[in-house]
Design a protein around this motif. Structure first.
Motif, mmCIF file in Angstrom:
data_model
loop_
_atom_site.group_PDB
_atom_site.id
_atom_site.type_symbol
_atom_site.label_atom_id
_atom_site.label_comp_id
_atom_site.label_asym_id
_atom_site.label_seq_id
_atom_site.Cartn_x
_atom_site.Cartn_y
_atom_site.Cartn_z
ATOM 1 N N ASP A 101 0.824 -1.217 0.000
ATOM 2 C CA ASP A 101 0.000 0.000 0.000
ATOM 3 C C ASP A 101 0.855 1.264 0.000
ATOM 4 N N LEU A 102 1.970 1.223 0.728
ATOM 5 C CA LEU A 102 2.832 2.395 0.832
ATOM 6 C C LEU A 102 3.853 2.479 -0.302
ATOM 7 N N GLY A 103 3.968 1.428 -1.076
ATOM 8 C CA GLY A 103 4.930 1.410 -2.170
ATOM 9 C C GLY A 103 6.367 1.351 -1.673
ATOM 10 N N THR A 104 6.579 0.653 -0.590
ATOM 11 C CA THR A 104 7.918 0.514 -0.018
ATOM 12 C C THR A 104 8.208 -0.961 0.214
ATOM 13 N N SER A 105 9.385 -1.255 0.726
ATOM 14 C CA SER A 105 9.738 -2.650 0.964
ATOM 15 C C SER A 105 9.415 -3.053 2.401
ATOM 16 N N GLN A 106 9.268 -4.353 2.601
ATOM 17 C CA GLN A 106 9.067 -4.867 3.949
ATOM 18 C C GLN A 106 10.300 -4.577 4.794
ATOM 19 N N GLN A 107 11.472 -4.694 4.198
ATOM 20 C CA GLN A 107 12.710 -4.413 4.915
ATOM 21 C C GLN A 107 12.747 -2.968 5.387
ATOM 22 N N GLY A 108 12.271 -2.049 4.554
ATOM 23 C CA GLY A 108 12.226 -0.637 4.948
ATOM 24 C C GLY A 108 11.303 -0.407 6.127
ATOM 25 N N LEU A 109 10.146 -1.072 6.125
ATOM 26 C CA LEU A 109 9.209 -0.937 7.242
ATOM 27 C C LEU A 109 9.789 -1.527 8.522
ATOM 28 N N ILE A 110 10.465 -2.653 8.404
ATOM 29 C CA ILE A 110 11.076 -3.274 9.581
ATOM 30 C C ILE A 110 12.190 -2.377 10.125
ATOM 31 N N ALA A 111 12.989 -1.779 9.255
ATOM 32 C CA ALA A 111 14.040 -0.855 9.692
ATOM 33 C C ALA A 111 13.419 0.341 10.411
ATOM 34 N N GLU A 112 12.296 0.830 9.894
ATOM 35 C CA GLU A 112 11.585 1.937 10.541
ATOM 36 C C GLU A 112 11.139 1.538 11.949
ATOM 37 N N GLY A 113 10.617 0.321 12.078
ATOM 38 C CA GLY A 113 10.197 -0.170 13.395
ATOM 39 C C GLY A 113 11.373 -0.303 14.357
ATOM 40 N N ILE A 114 12.492 -0.799 13.869
ATOM 41 C CA ILE A 114 13.688 -0.928 14.717
ATOM 42 C C ILE A 114 14.137 0.457 15.173
ATOM 43 N N ASN A 115 14.102 1.435 14.274
ATOM 44 C CA ASN A 115 14.486 2.792 14.647
ATOM 45 C C ASN A 115 13.551 3.377 15.691
ATOM 46 N N HIS A 116 12.260 3.074 15.625
ATOM 47 C CA HIS A 116 11.309 3.542 16.641
ATOM 48 C C HIS A 116 11.660 2.969 18.015
ATOM 49 N N VAL A 117 11.991 1.687 18.061
ATOM 50 C CA VAL A 117 12.368 1.053 19.329
ATOM 51 C C VAL A 117 13.664 1.663 19.857
ATOM 52 N N LEU A 118 14.655 1.853 18.973
ATOM 53 C CA LEU A 118 15.917 2.450 19.402
ATOM 54 C C LEU A 118 15.699 3.858 19.954
ATOM 55 N N ALA A 119 14.873 4.660 19.291
ATOM 56 C CA ALA A 119 14.593 6.032 19.753
ATOM 57 C C ALA A 119 13.870 6.001 21.094
ATOM 58 N N LYS A 120 12.966 5.079 21.251
ATOM 59 C CA LYS A 120 12.208 4.956 22.510
ATOM 60 C C LYS A 120 13.145 4.774 23.691
ATOM 61 N N TYR A 121 14.217 4.029 23.496
ATOM 62 C CA TYR A 121 15.142 3.739 24.578
ATOM 63 C C TYR A 121 16.396 4.618 24.529
ATOM 64 N N GLY A 122 16.319 5.732 23.801
ATOM 65 C CA GLY A 122 17.390 6.707 23.801
ATOM 66 C C GLY A 122 18.665 6.282 23.072
ATOM 67 N N LYS A 123 18.540 5.397 22.129
ATOM 68 C CA LYS A 123 19.701 4.938 21.356
ATOM 69 C C LYS A 123 19.681 5.608 19.987
ATOM 70 N N PRO A 124 20.843 5.732 19.339
ATOM 71 C CA PRO A 124 20.859 6.309 17.990
ATOM 72 C C PRO A 124 20.102 5.423 16.997
ATOM 73 N N THR A 125 19.370 6.061 16.116
ATOM 74 C CA THR A 125 18.622 5.320 15.092
ATOM 75 C C THR A 125 19.550 5.053 13.918
ATOM 76 N N VAL A 126 19.949 3.807 13.768
ATOM 77 C CA VAL A 126 20.960 3.470 12.753
ATOM 78 C C VAL A 126 20.470 2.450 11.732
ATOM 79 N N ALA A 127 19.261 1.918 11.901
ATOM 80 C CA ALA A 127 18.748 0.910 10.974
ATOM 81 C C ALA A 127 18.395 1.568 9.643
ATOM 82 N N THR A 128 18.764 0.900 8.553
ATOM 83 C CA THR A 128 18.448 1.417 7.214
ATOM 84 C C THR A 128 17.732 0.374 6.407
#
Length: 88
Positions: A61-88
């Motif tokens: 629906d978003l015209g993106t990859s599953q890997q991109g969405l998973i990286a976005e989710g990992i970055n959300h978790v990292l930000a939540k716990y005060g870590k640098p968002t490094v997933a791509t």
């Protein structure tokens, strides 16, 4: 002393090497890495089929990859716990 039959065949067999159908064995640890996987490691998780189906549909629906969405989710978790968002 008489040479063995294998020694007699070696010059002929070496001439046939360019015509081999099977690829030559590569040295241990030497294999081609696609550029998209350079400096990356695999991460495997076990998820419910329904979650994977939703992820697949959302990516479509978003015209993106599953890997991109998973990286976005990992970055959300990292930000939540005060870590640098490094997933791509």
């Amino acid at each position: 002393m008489k040479q063995s039959k294998a020694d007699d065949r070696n010059p002929w067999l070496s001439r046939l090497t360019p015509f081999r159908r099977t690829p030559q064995a590569r040295p241990a640890g030497a294999y081609a890495v696609p550029p998209s996987r350079a400096n990356r490691k695999a991460l495997t998780t076990w998820q419910d089929a329904a979650a994977l189906k939703q992820l697949k549909h959302l990516a479509n629906d978003l015209g993106t990859s599953q890997q991109g969405l998973i990286a976005e989710g990992i970055n959300h978790v990292l930000a939540k716990y005060g870590k640098p968002t490094v997933a791509t």
